[in-house]
Enzyme design. Structure first.
Site, PDB file in Angstrom:
ATOM      1  N   THR A 190      19.828  28.289 -20.552  1.00  0.00           N
ATOM      2  CA  THR A 190      21.342  28.223 -21.376  1.00  0.00           C
ATOM      3  C   THR A 190      22.181  27.422 -20.082  1.00  0.00           C
ATOM      4  OG1 THR A 190      21.909  30.414 -21.324  1.00  0.00           O
ATOM      5  CG2 THR A 190      21.434  29.677 -23.417  1.00  0.00           C
ATOM      6  N   PRO A 192      21.771  25.117 -17.094  1.00  0.00           N
ATOM      7  CA  PRO A 192      22.327  23.723 -17.401  1.00  0.00           C
ATOM      8  C   PRO A 192      23.269  23.320 -18.087  1.00  0.00           C
ATOM      9  CG  PRO A 192      19.622  24.095 -17.611  1.00  0.00           C
ATOM     10  CD  PRO A 192      20.197  25.279 -17.601  1.00  0.00           C
ATOM     11  N   LYS A 225      25.455  32.485 -28.357  1.00  0.00           N
ATOM     12  CA  LYS A 225      25.121  32.859 -26.367  1.00  0.00           C
ATOM     13  C   LYS A 225      25.849  31.289 -26.369  1.00  0.00           C
ATOM     14  CE  LYS A 225      22.737  33.925 -21.754  1.00  0.00           C
ATOM     15  NZ  LYS A 225      21.697  33.749 -21.031  1.00  0.00           N
ATOM     16  N   GLY A 355       8.162 -12.287 -23.839  1.00  0.00           N
ATOM     17  CA  GLY A 355       7.989 -12.085 -21.988  1.00  0.00           C
ATOM     18  C   GLY A 355       8.481 -13.444 -21.929  1.00  0.00           C
ATOM     19  N   CYS A 382       7.852 -15.698 -30.231  1.00  0.00           N
ATOM     20  CA  CYS A 382       8.644 -16.539 -29.303  1.00  0.00           C
ATOM     21  C   CYS A 382       7.041 -17.101 -28.168  1.00  0.00           C
ATOM     22  CB  CYS A 382       9.537 -14.797 -28.233  1.00  0.00           C
ATOM     23  SG  CYS A 382      10.705 -16.021 -27.141  1.00  0.00           S
ATOM     24  N   GLY A 384       4.782 -15.695 -27.607  1.00  0.00           N
ATOM     25  CA  GLY A 384       3.908 -15.453 -28.681  1.00  0.00           C
ATOM     26  C   GLY A 384       3.378 -16.617 -29.775  1.00  0.00           C
ATOM     27  N   GLU A 406       7.131 -23.761 -18.219  1.00  0.00           N
ATOM     28  CA  GLU A 406       7.489 -22.219 -17.224  1.00  0.00           C
ATOM     29  C   GLU A 406       6.311 -22.316 -16.778  1.00  0.00           C
ATOM     30  OE1 GLU A 406       8.514 -17.649 -18.495  1.00  0.00           O
ATOM     31  OE2 GLU A 406       7.691 -19.339 -20.082  1.00  0.00           O
ATOM     32  N   HIS A 517      13.874 -14.358 -32.551  1.00  0.00           N
ATOM     33  CA  HIS A 517      12.799 -12.336 -32.772  1.00  0.00           C
ATOM     34  C   HIS A 517      12.717 -11.863 -34.016  1.00  0.00           C
ATOM     35  CE1 HIS A 517      11.486 -11.817 -28.004  1.00  0.00           C
ATOM     36  NE2 HIS A 517      12.536 -13.109 -28.442  1.00  0.00           N
ATOM     37  N   GLU A 519      12.320  -8.743 -33.980  1.00  0.00           N
ATOM     38  CA  GLU A 519      11.985  -7.166 -34.947  1.00  0.00           C
ATOM     39  C   GLU A 519      13.447  -6.698 -34.472  1.00  0.00           C
ATOM     40  OE1 GLU A 519      11.181  -8.818 -30.586  1.00  0.00           O
ATOM     41  OE2 GLU A 519      10.781  -9.611 -32.106  1.00  0.00           O
TER      42      GLU A 519
END
Length: 545
Positions: A190, A192, A225, A355, A382, A384, A406, A517, A519
């Site tokens: 304990t 820390p 404690k 990416g 994207c 992909g 790119e 995207h 996600e």
């Protein structure tokens, strides 16, 4: 007079990456499920203005909000847990605070006064926190970094000052700390925790609650404690032991009755959250009845935090389909024509994520070619989607030197081109963009996509005419080749302001590429339709083998 917003400040001690964001989001989930209006904010002490120009190797994923803010990945956790869309007001950094104060000073807003950390920098932090909490019952504020960091001091001073301003019944501090297990001694330690609480006290903040991160459960004696040595009530020491899923954490906190002391400290009525649906989904994450395997093809596979929202969205889809989705991580730099069949022969679906940059591109194109030719469910996000167009142009349309500008600025057939080219051709008003100080134009935030009737894409969105999803990219599909695609069986199934937003193949189990995207908008209780459709197709493919 508007009702006073109450604040829960979440700080961290000992070391970073203990899960403050998950703890904050879990508490927010329980409070929202109790009927309260909740919002959540991440204050990051680093000096970068935002994570947008930071390497994924440094920072992990850049999370994008509806309004186009590039934010800390913890905002993704907040949205996924709370099922709330956040904004640029829900994340700020030291860099953004200083930029704002300096801009005000240059305009003369301070009337020639000396600009200092106190009151000006701290005051700016306080104002940003207040703004994020407007109209909410409770605002949860996570302070990034660790207590003791030099750069975090203005943020801690700000929450100390704000707590004094609003009064004790309107603010509380929760400190998340590490209780390490020392293997050779066979003990949880304990010290820390005591030291990090001592560090907080030195700057005038006494925590009201302590959340203990550990590898294992804490016994009652150890909790007592910690309570005694750190000056908190016994019921205010909450454990957060390692779990199989982050989505178990709210349920673990609820089991420990975390809401009772929170309600007492903040003078709230009794809190009774409805977590039945959440509990059911978590059971299906831990012990699903089905199983499928997809290849996750990317170039950051050694740093999976770079794909955090995407891996979480796959978990969401799996839970809602009662299926464990096994990810086969495929390093795209190691994929070539000689080994692609061997690498992908045992998977039920292929996913190529987004990416930037040329590294690993040809391996991704090989994986896409395999999925197209072998009728394996495919989802490209994207980059992909862009690479699926390049693969189709090279191998079906037989266009010479088909590529993205790119990777090859002067290629003969620029299938993908810079977003500036679209703006030049169609006018600035049709597309909202963000100009980076580094010189690049980014398409950021939420846009409405028109769905082609009776298409695969429209099908996964339940027959809807439009869908709104978030973007983060600099390059677009060149509309010059649209008629060539369609003549050869590739369908443009999603568009936005004449931009190609989604593509699919007619004669295929499931082949879909999306420029957005998906996600970013997926939640445990509300999985994104695109991800859900892909995982469902992969499950069906597994069963058909």
């Amino acid at each position: 007079m508007s009702k006073q917003t109450k604040y829960i400040f979440v700080t961290g001690g000992v070391l970073s990456s203990l899960g403050k964001g998950i703890a904050a989001a879990s508490i927010g989930t329980l409070l929202k499920s109790s009927g309260l209006k909740i919002s959540i904010l991440k204050a990051d002490p680093y000096i970068n203005v935002d994570p947008g120009t930071m390497s994924p190797l440094e920072h992990g994923e850049v999370f994008v909000t509806d309004d186009g803010a590039e934010t800390d990945l913890d905002l993704g956790h907040y949205e996924r847990f709370l099922d709330e869309s956040l904004s640029q007001d829900n994340n700020f950094t030291t860099g953004r605070v200083y930029s704002s104060v300096i801009e005000k000073e240059r305009r003369g807003d301070y009337l020639g006064k000396t600009i200092q950390v106190i009151p000006h920098i701290v005051g700016e932090i306080v104002e940003r926190i207040k703004r994020a909490g407007e109209g909410k019952d409770i605002l949860i504020v996570e302070i990034g970094g660790t207590v003791g960091d030099i750069e975090g001091l203005p943020f801690l001073e700000a929450i100390r000052a704000l707590r004094t301003e609003v009064g004790r019944k309107n603010a509380m501090t929760i400190h998340l700390t590490l209780v390490p297990y020392i293997k050779v001694a066979g003990e949880l330690k304990t010290k820390p925790t005591q030291h990090s609480v001592g560090e907080l006290r030195r700057i005038g903040i006494s925590p009201d609650m302590i959340i203990c991160r550990s590898e294992m459960a804490l016994n009652r004696e150890l909790k007592d404690k910690i309570a005694l040595s750190c000056g908190v009530e016994k019921n205010c020491v909450i454990e957060s032991a390692d779990s199989q899923s982050i989505y178990q954490i709210p349920l673990s906190f609820l089991k420990q009755d975390i809401l009772t002391p929170i309600a007492e400290i903040l003078a709230l009525n009794e809190l009774k959250p409805d977590m039945a649906t959440w509990d059911s989904l978590v059971k299906r994450i831990i012990a699903p009845t089905g199983e499928t395997t997809i290849a996750f093809v990317g170039k950051y596979i050694d740093l999976k935090e770079s794909y955090k929202s995407l891996t979480e969205s796959i978990i969401h889809a799996g839970a809602n389909l009662d299926t464990r989705v096994n990810l086969k991580w495929v390093d795209s730099e190691k994929v070539d024509s000689e080994n692609v069949d061997e690498i992908l022969k045992d998977v039920d679906g292929v996913l190529v994520a987004g990416g930037f940059g040329e590294r690993g591109i040809e391996g991704k194109i090989m994986a896409i070619k395999y999925a197209r030719e072998n009728n394996v469910p495919y989802l490209g996000i994207c980059l992909g989607m862009q690479l699926a167009l390049i693969e189709f142009a090279r191998n079906v349309l037989k266009l010479p030197n088909a590529n993205s500008v790119e990777f090859e600025p002067n290629c003969e057939n620029p299938i993908i081109y810079l977003i500036d080219s679209f703006i030049d051709a169609h006018g600035e008003k049709q597309i909202r963009t963000h100009k980076s100080p580094l010189g690049g134009t980014m398409r950021l935030g939420a846009y409405e996509c028109e769905l082609k009737p009776k298409s695969l894409l429209a099908g996964v969105y339940g027959g809807a005419k439009t869908a709104t999803e978030r973007h983060r990219h600099r390059f677009e599909a060149n509309p010059k080749y649209k008629s060539d695609y369609e003549k050869s069986g590739l369908v443009i199934s999603g568009t936005s302001s004449n931009l190609i937003e989604a593509i699919e193949l007619k004669e295929h189990k499931f082949f879909l590429g999306v420029q957005f995207h998906p996600e970013f908008t997926s939640r445990l209780t509300k999985p994104n339709p695109t991800i859900l459709g892909f995982i469902d197709a992969s499950i069906k493919n597994a069963k058909s083998k």
